[in-house]
Design an enzyme around this catalytic site. Structure first.
Site, PDB file in Angstrom:
ATOM      1  CB  THR A 128      -0.991  -0.125   1.021  1.00  0.00           C
ATOM      2  OG1 THR A 128      -1.429  -1.166   1.356  1.00  0.00           O
ATOM      3  CG2 THR A 128      -1.924   1.184   1.087  1.00  0.00           C
ATOM      4  CE  LYS A 216      -4.854  -1.752   1.066  1.00  0.00           C
ATOM      5  NZ  LYS A 216      -5.829  -3.060   1.518  1.00  0.00           N
ATOM      6  CB  CYS A 272      -3.160  -1.740   7.117  1.00  0.00           C
ATOM      7  SG  CYS A 272      -1.793  -2.785   6.482  1.00  0.00           S
ATOM      8  CD  GLN A 274      -2.348   4.660  14.616  1.00  0.00           C
ATOM      9  OE1 GLN A 274      -3.436   4.981  15.400  1.00  0.00           O
ATOM     10  NE2 GLN A 274      -1.028   4.703  14.903  1.00  0.00           N
ATOM     11  NE  ARG A 447     -11.261  -7.207  19.914  1.00  0.00           N
ATOM     12  CZ  ARG A 447     -10.744  -6.498  18.807  1.00  0.00           C
ATOM     13  NH1 ARG A 447     -11.775  -6.255  17.905  1.00  0.00           N
ATOM     14  NH2 ARG A 447      -9.583  -6.205  18.736  1.00  0.00           N
TER      15      ARG A 447
HETATM   16  P1  NAD Z   1       5.590  -7.468   6.342  1.00  0.00           P
HETATM   17  O1  NAD Z   1       6.346  -6.606   7.252  1.00  0.00           O
HETATM   18  O2  NAD Z   1       5.246  -8.792   6.838  1.00  0.00           O
HETATM   19  O3  NAD Z   1       6.530  -7.999   5.274  1.00  0.00           O
HETATM   20  C1  NAD Z   1       7.136  -7.160   4.222  1.00  0.00           C
HETATM   21  C2  NAD Z   1       8.595  -7.949   4.189  1.00  0.00           C
HETATM   22  O4  NAD Z   1       9.570  -7.235   3.286  1.00  0.00           O
HETATM   23  C3  NAD Z   1       9.643  -8.341   5.181  1.00  0.00           C
HETATM   24  O5  NAD Z   1       9.636  -9.454   5.369  1.00  0.00           O
HETATM   25  C4  NAD Z   1      10.914  -7.546   4.856  1.00  0.00           C
HETATM   26  O6  NAD Z   1      12.012  -8.292   5.562  1.00  0.00           O
HETATM   27  C5  NAD Z   1      10.583  -7.520   3.592  1.00  0.00           C
HETATM   28  N1  NAD Z   1      11.695  -6.686   3.140  1.00  0.00           N
HETATM   29  C6  NAD Z   1      11.816  -5.071   3.208  1.00  0.00           C
HETATM   30  N2  NAD Z   1      12.465  -4.493   2.452  1.00  0.00           N
HETATM   31  C7  NAD Z   1      12.768  -5.420   1.499  1.00  0.00           C
HETATM   32  C8  NAD Z   1      13.943  -5.477   0.540  1.00  0.00           C
HETATM   33  N3  NAD Z   1      14.366  -4.365   0.065  1.00  0.00           N
HETATM   34  N4  NAD Z   1      14.192  -6.714  -0.278  1.00  0.00           N
HETATM   35  C9  NAD Z   1      13.421  -7.615   0.077  1.00  0.00           C
HETATM   36  N5  NAD Z   1      12.613  -7.962   1.276  1.00  0.00           N
HETATM   37  C10 NAD Z   1      12.466  -6.649   1.866  1.00  0.00           C
HETATM   38  O7  NAD Z   1       4.530  -6.435   5.829  1.00  0.00           O
HETATM   39  P2  NAD Z   1       2.940  -6.987   5.143  1.00  0.00           P
HETATM   40  O8  NAD Z   1       2.103  -6.916   6.276  1.00  0.00           O
HETATM   41  O9  NAD Z   1       3.337  -8.189   4.156  1.00  0.00           O
HETATM   42  O10 NAD Z   1       2.578  -5.562   4.513  1.00  0.00           O
HETATM   43  C11 NAD Z   1       3.292  -5.347   3.203  1.00  0.00           C
HETATM   44  C12 NAD Z   1       2.368  -4.338   2.419  1.00  0.00           C
HETATM   45  O11 NAD Z   1       1.346  -4.641   2.008  1.00  0.00           O
HETATM   46  C13 NAD Z   1       2.286  -3.012   3.105  1.00  0.00           C
HETATM   47  O12 NAD Z   1       2.295  -1.828   2.155  1.00  0.00           O
HETATM   48  C14 NAD Z   1       0.997  -3.149   3.644  1.00  0.00           C
HETATM   49  O13 NAD Z   1       0.384  -1.870   3.994  1.00  0.00           O
HETATM   50  C15 NAD Z   1       0.257  -4.012   2.560  1.00  0.00           C
HETATM   51  N6  NAD Z   1      -1.016  -4.575   3.172  1.00  0.00           N
HETATM   52  C16 NAD Z   1      -0.835  -5.353   4.117  1.00  0.00           C
HETATM   53  C17 NAD Z   1      -1.920  -6.039   4.370  1.00  0.00           C
HETATM   54  C18 NAD Z   1      -2.014  -6.924   5.709  1.00  0.00           C
HETATM   55  O14 NAD Z   1      -3.085  -7.754   5.907  1.00  0.00           O
HETATM   56  N7  NAD Z   1      -0.808  -7.196   6.499  1.00  0.00           N
HETATM   57  C19 NAD Z   1      -2.933  -6.276   3.494  1.00  0.00           C
HETATM   58  C20 NAD Z   1      -2.977  -5.541   2.312  1.00  0.00           C
HETATM   59  C21 NAD Z   1      -1.954  -4.567   2.358  1.00  0.00           C
HETATM   60  C1  UGA Z   2      -7.775  -4.712   6.806  1.00  0.00           C
HETATM   61  C2  UGA Z   2      -8.990  -4.892   5.607  1.00  0.00           C
HETATM   62  O1  UGA Z   2     -10.188  -5.509   6.247  1.00  0.00           O
HETATM   63  C3  UGA Z   2      -8.234  -5.351   4.490  1.00  0.00           C
HETATM   64  O2  UGA Z   2      -9.211  -5.186   3.393  1.00  0.00           O
HETATM   65  C4  UGA Z   2      -6.916  -4.700   4.099  1.00  0.00           C
HETATM   66  O3  UGA Z   2      -6.450  -5.403   2.894  1.00  0.00           O
HETATM   67  C5  UGA Z   2      -6.232  -4.946   5.256  1.00  0.00           C
HETATM   68  O4  UGA Z   2      -6.642  -4.155   6.348  1.00  0.00           O
HETATM   69  C6  UGA Z   2      -4.688  -4.072   4.977  1.00  0.00           C
HETATM   70  O5  UGA Z   2      -4.520  -3.297   3.894  1.00  0.00           O
HETATM   71  O6  UGA Z   2      -3.779  -4.435   5.818  1.00  0.00           O
HETATM   72  P1  UGA Z   2      -7.117  -6.467   8.691  1.00  0.00           P
HETATM   73  O7  UGA Z   2      -6.518  -5.420   9.376  1.00  0.00           O
HETATM   74  O8  UGA Z   2      -6.300  -7.665   8.536  1.00  0.00           O
HETATM   75  O9  UGA Z   2      -7.744  -6.194   7.217  1.00  0.00           O
HETATM   76  O10 UGA Z   2      -8.340  -6.935   9.342  1.00  0.00           O
HETATM   77  P2  UGA Z   2      -9.810  -6.474   9.750  1.00  0.00           P
HETATM   78  O11 UGA Z   2     -10.662  -7.612   9.781  1.00  0.00           O
HETATM   79  O12 UGA Z   2     -10.153  -5.208   8.959  1.00  0.00           O
HETATM   80  O13 UGA Z   2      -9.796  -5.723  11.092  1.00  0.00           O
HETATM   81  C7  UGA Z   2      -8.927  -4.583  11.725  1.00  0.00           C
HETATM   82  C8  UGA Z   2      -9.245  -4.274  13.002  1.00  0.00           C
HETATM   83  O14 UGA Z   2     -10.798  -3.704  13.061  1.00  0.00           O
HETATM   84  C9  UGA Z   2      -9.250  -5.430  13.802  1.00  0.00           C
HETATM   85  O15 UGA Z   2      -8.710  -4.893  15.032  1.00  0.00           O
HETATM   86  C10 UGA Z   2     -10.742  -5.830  14.189  1.00  0.00           C
HETATM   87  O16 UGA Z   2     -10.889  -6.506  15.523  1.00  0.00           O
HETATM   88  C11 UGA Z   2     -11.382  -4.566  13.974  1.00  0.00           C
HETATM   89  N1  UGA Z   2     -12.895  -4.677  13.803  1.00  0.00           N
HETATM   90  C12 UGA Z   2     -13.204  -5.007  12.514  1.00  0.00           C
HETATM   91  C13 UGA Z   2     -13.822  -4.061  14.755  1.00  0.00           C
HETATM   92  O17 UGA Z   2     -13.663  -3.565  15.701  1.00  0.00           O
HETATM   93  N2  UGA Z   2     -15.240  -4.190  14.346  1.00  0.00           N
HETATM   94  C14 UGA Z   2     -15.574  -4.802  13.068  1.00  0.00           C
HETATM   95  O18 UGA Z   2     -16.954  -4.674  12.768  1.00  0.00           O
HETATM   96  C15 UGA Z   2     -14.576  -5.194  12.063  1.00  0.00           C
END
Ligand code: NAD
Ligand code: UGA
Length: 469
Positions: A128, A216, A272, A274, A447
């Site tokens: 993102t 996004k 994500c 915040q 919760r």
């Molecule tokens: P994460 O911290 O779990 O994974 C990122 C990985 O990238 C780490 O393992 C790190 O070591 C690696 N990395 C960093 N710099 C690197 C480099 N130069 N070369 C190779 N590896 C490198 O992060 P995440 O939760 O997978 O999130 C990744 C992105 O996806 C973020 O931008 C986040 O906002 C977005 N996103 C996350 C979620 C989610 O549910 N976690 C959902 C949708 C989008």
């Molecule tokens: C969220 C979005 O749902 C995904 O679509 C997105 O890809 C992702 O962020 C991201 O960009 O990282 P995630 O944070 O994994 O996914 O989980 P959610 O199910 O969205 O919950 C987020 C937080 O909101 C949790 O702490 C959950 O407990 C809370 N929540 C969720 C509530 O307090 N009330 C609700 O009704 C739903």
């Protein structure tokens, strides 16, 4: 054979690539990362993240057309399509600190691609990122392009943790943004062909780059906004005798509003919501849109308010002090079915209670003591920076104990706070828990997972979010 390389083997890169490998047997997928322990874990029987269904998918594909490697440069140079799924945390220093996205990891990945590429590449933004990032990435890649053609696509990920595999197998939509040039459209088609192997065509949306990048941030802002709206209502419910579950149900029946994401809670967490809203706020401010920035900032303010309101409720109910009292904490992960603690509301609640000198006994089925101690010792925004990976300092917090048994956590406790909605918390023997606690025994359900009336019959004093006392 199309070769895909994904830079970043985290919560997004790992599961997303595993599902692509599962659904596209004719595509070779290599996930690379600079973190040796992470890659070793992906290659072992203990994957680095807990996600229902993930083990099975990885087992089916690993070694067949799914590989995990630290040899980043080799696999990047061989790939046709490179996904970049590195972390994009909030900046902690300098211009935009506390709001803007820190693109250090992204930039270093882009520079490395430019250094090692020998053939044309499609570079896909999976992380993102702020709107307009593709422009910056294009500059880095083409600055020293050696005649190589790069096409940048934005393909943000919408999976939620805990349901990642289901979300990936059956997405509401896949979004692909690209340049409106013939080469841009060709790149969009190449990526679309990958997803089209299991996602119905009408669910694959194509847009320009900036719409995809902004969608996004907008989607996360809208989702978080619903939670802050219902949490704001929960405070009003408590003040008036309305029940927030009844209000949510009633408004969710309106098909224009819909029933999802209306569960009142101790506050939203996760890596994500915040971070992405702060990022959006910063972009608005940079574009002179201060009213728009203020509007979205309020979503975070209400979330912070909800967490401190919860702490205040605990302390005020327990005769205005928790000093020296044992409080059991059920659940530390930011939501159920994940071991992820990034930005979990449990950190703020626990810190608030520790600030009032409580002693905490914490139980979460998926989170280790090391992780909890680290989280409680860290400063704001440190969680997604390398400090997060450092070992715990020897001065771990003494008033915190972490146990693997909820009954042990509750023994001799004055109060019990439920901070994650794990299903097992609904099935515990609360009579046994009541017998083992100090009296009066308090339950603070952050919760709304337990049956408050039943617990009251057992003798507990129960506080639920947004419900009459
Ligand atoms: P994460 O911290 O779990 O994974 C990122 C990985 O990238 C780490 O393992 C790190 O070591 C690696 N990395 C960093 N710099 C690197 C480099 N130069 N070369 C190779 N590896 C490198 O992060 P995440 O939760 O997978 O999130 C990744 C992105 O996806 C973020 O931008 C986040 O906002 C977005 N996103 C996350 C979620 C989610 O549910 N976690 C959902 C949708 C989008
Ligand atoms: C969220 C979005 O749902 C995904 O679509 C997105 O890809 C992702 O962020 C991201 O960009 O990282 P995630 O944070 O994994 O996914 O989980 P959610 O199910 O969205 O919950 C987020 C937080 O909101 C949790 O702490 C959950 O407990 C809370 N929540 C969720 C509530 O307090 N009330 C609700 O009704 C739903």
């Amino acid at each position: 054979m199309v070769k895909i390389c994904c830079i970043g083997a985290g919560y997004v890169g790992g599961p997303t690539m595993a599902v692509i490998a599962l659904k596209c047997p004719s595509v070779e997928v290599v996930v690379v990362d600079i973190s040796v322990p992470r890659i070793n874990a992906w290659n072992s029987d203990h994957l680095p993240i807990y996600e229902p269904g993930l083990d099975e998918v990885v087992q089916q594909c690993r070694g067949r057309n799914l590989f995990f490697s630290t040899n980043v440069e080799k696999h990047v140079s061989e790939a046709d399509i490179i996904f970049v799924s590195v972390n994009t945390p909030t900046k902690t220093r300098g211009l935009g600190a506390g709001k803007a996205a820190d693109l250090t990891y992204w930039e270093s990945a882009a520079r490395m691609i430019a250094d090692v590429a020998k053939s044309d590449k499609i570079v896909v933004e999976k992380s993102t990122v702020p709107v307009k990032t593709a422009e910056a990435i294009e500059k880095i890649l083409t600055h020293n392009s050696k005649g190589i053609n790069y096409q940048i696509l934005s393909n943000p990920e919408f999976l939620a943790e805990g349901t990642a595999i289901q979300d990936l197998l059956n997405p509401d939509r896949v979004l692909i943004g690209g340049r409106e040039t013939p080469d841009g459209q060709k790149a969009i088609k190449a990526l679309k062909d990958v997803y089209a192997q299991w996602v119905p065509e009408e669910r694959i949306i194509t847009t320009n780059l900036w719409s995809a990048e902004l969608s996004k941030l907008a989607a996360n802002a809208f989702l978080a906004q619903r939670i802050s709206s219902v949490n704001a209502m929960s405070a009003l419910c408590e003040a008036t005798g309305a029940d927030v579950s009844e209000v949510s149900y009633a408004i969710g029946k309106d098909s224009r509003i819909g029933p999802k994401f209306l569960n009142a809670s101790v506050g939203f967490g996760g890596s994500c919501f915040q971070k992405d809203i702060l990022n959006l706020v910063y972009i608005c401010e940079c574009n002179g849109l201060s009213e728009v920035a203020c509007y979205w900032k309020q979503v975070i303010k209400v979330n912070d308010y909800q967490k401190s309101r919860f702490v205040n409720r605990v302390v005020s109910s327990m005769f205005n002090t928790v000093s020296g009292k044992k409080i059991a904490i059920f659940g530390f992960a930011f939501k159920k079915d994940t071991g992820d603690t990034r930005e979990t509301p449990a950190i703020d609640v626990c810190k608030g209670l520790l600030g009032d000198k409580a002693s905490l006994s914490i139980y979460d089925p998926q989170v280790t003591e090391d992780q909890i101690q680290r989280d409680l010792s860290m400063g704001k925004f440190d969680w997604d920076h390398p400090i997060h990976l450092q070992p715990v300092s020897p001065t771990s917090i003494k008033q915190v104990s972490v146990v693997w048994d909820p009954y042990q956590a509750a023994r001799d406790a004055h109060g019990l706070c439920i901070l994650t909605e794990w299903d097992e918390f609904k099935r515990l023997d609360y009579e046994k828990i009541y017998e083992s606690m100090r009296k009066p025994a308090f339950v603070f359900d952050g919760r709304n997972v337990v049956d408050a009336e039943k617990l009251r019959e057992l003798g507990f004093i129960v506080y639920s979010i947004g419900k009459p006392l």
